[in-house]
Design a protein around this motif. Structure first.
Motif, PDB file in Angstrom:
ATOM      1  N   LEU A 211      32.519 -11.362  -0.825  1.00  0.00           N
ATOM      2  CA  LEU A 211      31.513 -12.421  -0.763  1.00  0.00           C
ATOM      3  C   LEU A 211      30.413 -12.078   0.240  1.00  0.00           C
ATOM      4  CD1 LEU A 211      33.430 -15.817  -0.861  1.00  0.00           C
ATOM      5  CD2 LEU A 211      31.692 -14.991  -2.445  1.00  0.00           C
ATOM      6  N   ASN A 270      30.061 -11.232  -6.307  1.00  0.00           N
ATOM      7  CA  ASN A 270      30.581 -12.597  -6.324  1.00  0.00           C
ATOM      8  C   ASN A 270      31.734 -12.747  -7.316  1.00  0.00           C
ATOM      9  OD1 ASN A 270      29.051 -13.760  -4.325  1.00  0.00           O
ATOM     10  ND2 ASN A 270      27.351 -14.229  -5.700  1.00  0.00           N
ATOM     11  N   ALA A 273      34.746 -11.087  -6.024  1.00  0.00           N
ATOM     12  CA  ALA A 273      35.408 -11.907  -5.010  1.00  0.00           C
ATOM     13  C   ALA A 273      36.279 -12.973  -5.667  1.00  0.00           C
ATOM     14  CB  ALA A 273      34.348 -12.555  -4.113  1.00  0.00           C
TER      15      ALA A 273
END
Lengths: 291, 520
Positions: A211, A270, A273
């Motif tokens: 992130l 993202n 993550a």
């Protein structure tokens, strides 16, 4: 969502296997691999990304220049490939630095508690009170523009975030039986932190680092957009978008393609993550004994 | 006093987009007089809002330093003894008439003029102003302009006599601009004068908020009349808004937020072409980009390396990339319309391969200093690429304005990229500061006796033919020795709302707004 069943069924599979079965990871990993390959292979381009051609300024995509040329007639594709190295450096060096430092601070603060914890966490609170970019700008303003200083600035900005997360985890872990047991049998604190606490943080840290990598890439792109990050003629995606906005009326492609590169990379981090979190979460029952 | 602190690095992109070079002002007798016509009796009143990128640091003409932009503002509040028209001729202003006899100049002053604060304008007041510029204690930036004035004498209330130490062909030019601007002695003595100017000009100073705006109101008792006998100024109020971002300035002109803008770079004014609400006129004003080479140290103390540098630069390529085709190429600070222009002066032809051979294989490391303001960093980047291809190993440092000038004054650079606005009031003001061994802006560190002799000849003579000959020789010498490499000259048109008319320009293109009018 069928996560409940997936979780129980996959609970015993290794994290990696579960990750590779995740749709999000199947998108993210190839994108990130491409960025990594581009970054590593960029020296093979030679001076293609620096060669100017004032007879072909701000042209659109063509057979000669697949993604068009910039305001000095340089090949945009070559510069995006070259700029991948900067992005990769941010994602690995800056975030890596923050990860190591932040983890160390978080471990000490969380495990020792007391005044050390208070001191470290108030400092961290202070740093977190600043919006990310404002703090990064302040650091760069103090150190001067350039890639190295931008990396330092991003590491400084990200470190308190890691420290905060790690401390929280450690607070909940340190009261566990195996930690108390290790403490009672006289395991020295450094070894205790390393062998009995750190492994349990791996999942959280992996997710959080992915992130933070996307946040860091945006921060670098913003700094370069403002002219404070990577200095010309070295290409950086953020600086290319900035140059593109200066010439929007003449060329749509100049800011669109570097912008797309930023978008894809951040989306990939993202999604990775998210996928990592699910993969680790499913694995958790093994690590944390049932209550 | 509001003086916001500025963090250079934080604001540097802003600085890069805005800001302009302060330079000297000047004449070219050439200039394509394309001034907007006067609006007759129509369009009286109204507020003119001006978008201005280069806020003055002071409104005291004796101390003003931005020579190519401050007078746009100063002309609102001040008059001079005589005016110089765009064609170079002198016309009466605060002096009805004057006589010269080589060693003295005698002015007969206009009667009945008062400063905005009621102080009468007379010979005492005029003498006060000129003596103030000359007095070393004032530390006037204009002192050099009056260096040949030996004494200033008040003969009677309407007569002022200047006695000269040596004849000075440029004296009247100087007196028609900042060095001759008349400020109220009462106000000057009161202190903090730079923020509270009081002159005799068409507009009365009203308010000045730093970084925001400056306002002038119509002077109802202005002495000057239009050619049709009607009262001046026509505008009720003039507001200068200080905006440095060129994109914002362009947007403001498009939307009518401002009706006049000082200067826009080509990538912005190109977008205004075809807009019927906006008038763009090429008034002959050019920005002249140059690279000064530091001859006081290696590698550019070697003429061969300087020649290689000149051969490496693709001036047309720079113009295309940095000025979007809106540029001229000229051998020096001269433009094609200047009387001291000579097209036969040509810099070395573009030849990167030849340059590489001349440098002998190993890349020659050089440091290039440039300013953080568009499009200078782009030009620097392009030069870097061209120089690398020709066998140099250039390192570019993009610096804030003051830092760059400091480095250049200390000769701590190899090549310096910068720009001046041309034409100036006289070629001596373009060449002397940069190429005389005593010049204040002798960036290259030149000590060339041939150049000094030619410059002195050109400045001391009143004979146009002699001066032209000398200035052509000066330019030949600079280009032959490759002390400097002159790049492109981007156009800098006069941009204003089609409703605005009657802007009169000084010889160097700065505004006089007393006859300006806004159509409703």
């Amino acid at each position: 969502m069928a996560t409940e069943t997936t979780t129980t069924r996959d609970a015993r599979r290794p994290v990696l296997t579960r990750l590779l079965r995740d749709r999000r990871a199947r998108f993210a990993l190839p994108v990130l691999a491409t960025v990594a390959v581009a970054a590593v292979a960029s020296p093979l381009l030679g001076d293609r990304s620096a060669a100017t051609d004032t007879d072909r300024l701000l042209t659109g995509p063509s057979a000669r220049h697949l993604l068009g040329t910039d305001e000095l007639g340089r090949d945009v594709l070559a510069r995006i490939v070259d700029g991948a190295a900067v992005t990769l450096a941010v994602a690995t060096v800056a975030v890596g630095l923050a990860l190591v430092l932040g983890t160390l601070l978080g471990l000490v603060a969380g495990y020792r508690g007391g005044w050390i914890d208070a001191l470290l966490m108030r400092t961290v609170d202070g740093l977190l009170a600043f919006p990310l970019l404002v703090l990064a700008l302040t650091v760069v303003a103090a150190l001067g523009p350039g890639l190295r200083n931008a990396l330092i600035a991003i590491a400084v900005v990200a470190t308190p975030r890691f420290a905060r997360v790690v401390r929280g985890e450690v607070l909940s872990l340190r009261t566990r039986e195996w930690v108390s047991a290790a403490h009672i049998v006289g395991v020295p604190t450094p070894a205790l932190l390393r062998r009995h606490l750190l492994p349990h943080l791996a999942g959280t840290l992996g997710v959080f680092a992915a992130l933070q990598a996307s946040t860091a890439i945006i921060a670098e792109a913003s700094l370069s957009f403002l002219g404070l990050g990577v200095q010309p003629p070295q290409p950086s995606w953020g600086a290319m978008v900035a140059a593109g906005t200066d010439h929007l009326d003449a060329s749509w492609s100049l800011s669109v393609f570097p912008g797309l590169a930023i978008l894809l990379t951040i989306a990939a981090f993202n999604l990775l993550a998210d996928a990592l979190r699910d993969a680790f979460d499913a694995h958790r029952p093994d690590l944390t004994p049932g209550r | 006093m509001d003086t916001p602190s500025v963090h250079p690095a934080l604001l540097s992109r802003r600085a890069l987009l805005g800001g302009t070079v302060g330079a000297l002002a000047a004449v070219s007798l050439a200039a394509c007089g394309s001034d907007s016509g006067t609006a007759g009796g129509k369009g009286r009143g109204g507020t003119l809002t001006v978008g201005f990128d280069n806020e003055p640091t002071t409104l005291d003409p004796a101390l003003s330093s931005a020579i190519s932009s401050d007078r746009n503002v100063l002309n609102l509040f001040y008059d001079t003894l005589l005016r110089q028209d765009r064609d170079g001729s002198f016309v009466p202003a605060l002096a009805d008439r004057w006589t010269e006899d080589g060693r003295t100049v005698t002015f007969t002053l206009r009667e009945g003029v008062t400063f905005h604060d009621g102080t009468p304008f007379d010979a005492e007041a005029a003498a006060f102003n000129l003596r103030r510029v000359i007095d070393p204690a004032t530390r006037s930036t204009k002192a050099a302009a009056l260096k040949n004035v030996g004494s200033v004498d008040v003969v009677d209330a309407r007569t002022l006599r200047l006695t000269l130490k040596a004849s000075d062909p440029l004296l009247l030019i100087h007196l028609a601009h900042e060095p001759g601007m008349m400020a109220s002695p009462t106000a000057v003595k009161a202190g903090d004068y730079g923020r509270k100017p009081v002159g005799t000009g068409p507009f009365v100073f009203d308010a000045w908020r730093s970084k925001v705006q400056l306002t002038g109101k119509r002077n109802p008792t202005y002495w000057r009349r239009a050619t049709d006998g009607s009262a001046l100024p026509r505008l009720e109020q003039v507001v200068f808004r200080f905006v440095t971002d060129t994109k914002v300035l362009r947007a403001e002109v498009t939307t009518g937020g401002v009706q006049l803008v000082r200067t826009l770079p080509p990538e912005e004014f190109n977008q205004l072409a075809g807009d019927k609400q906006i008038t763009m006129t090429d008034t002959g004003v050019r920005r002249s980009y140059y690279v000064a080479l530091n001859v006081t140290r290696a590698p550019f103390n070697d003429p061969k390396v300087r020649a290689a540098f000149a051969m490496a630069i693709d001036r047309e390529g720079v113009g295309k990339a940095a000025a979007g085709g809106q540029y001229d190429l000229a051998p020096s600070f001269a433009t094609a319309k200047d009387w001291f222009y000579d097209p036969s002066i040509t810099p070395p032809a573009l030849d990167p391969a030849g340059a590489k051979t001349a440098l002998g294989g190993t890349p020659v490391p050089i440091t290039v200093v440039a300013r953080r303001r568009a499009p200078d960093p782009t030009i620097a980047e392009l030069l870097q690429s061209q120089l690398t291809a020709a066998g140099f190993a250039p390192k570019v440092e993009v610096l804030e304005a003051q830092t760059q000038l400091d480095r250049m004054r200390k000769q701590d650079f190899d090549a310096a990229l910068l720009v001046i606005d041309i034409p100036r009031l006289d070629p001596s003001l373009s060449f002397d500061p940069y190429f005389s061994s005593r010049g204040s802006n002798n960036w290259s560190g030149l000590a060339d006796s041939t150049l000094d002799r030619l410059l002195d000849t050109a400045a001391a003579s009143e004979d146009r033919a002699v001066r032209k000959q000398a200035y052509v020789e000066v330019q030949k010498r600079i280009v032959d020795e490759n002390y400097w490499v002159f790049l492109h000259q981007p156009k800098s048109p006069l941009i204003h709302s089609a409703k605005l008319s009657g802007i009169v320009l000084d010889v160097d293109g700065q505004w006089r707004l007393d006859e300006a009018a806004l159509a409703s």
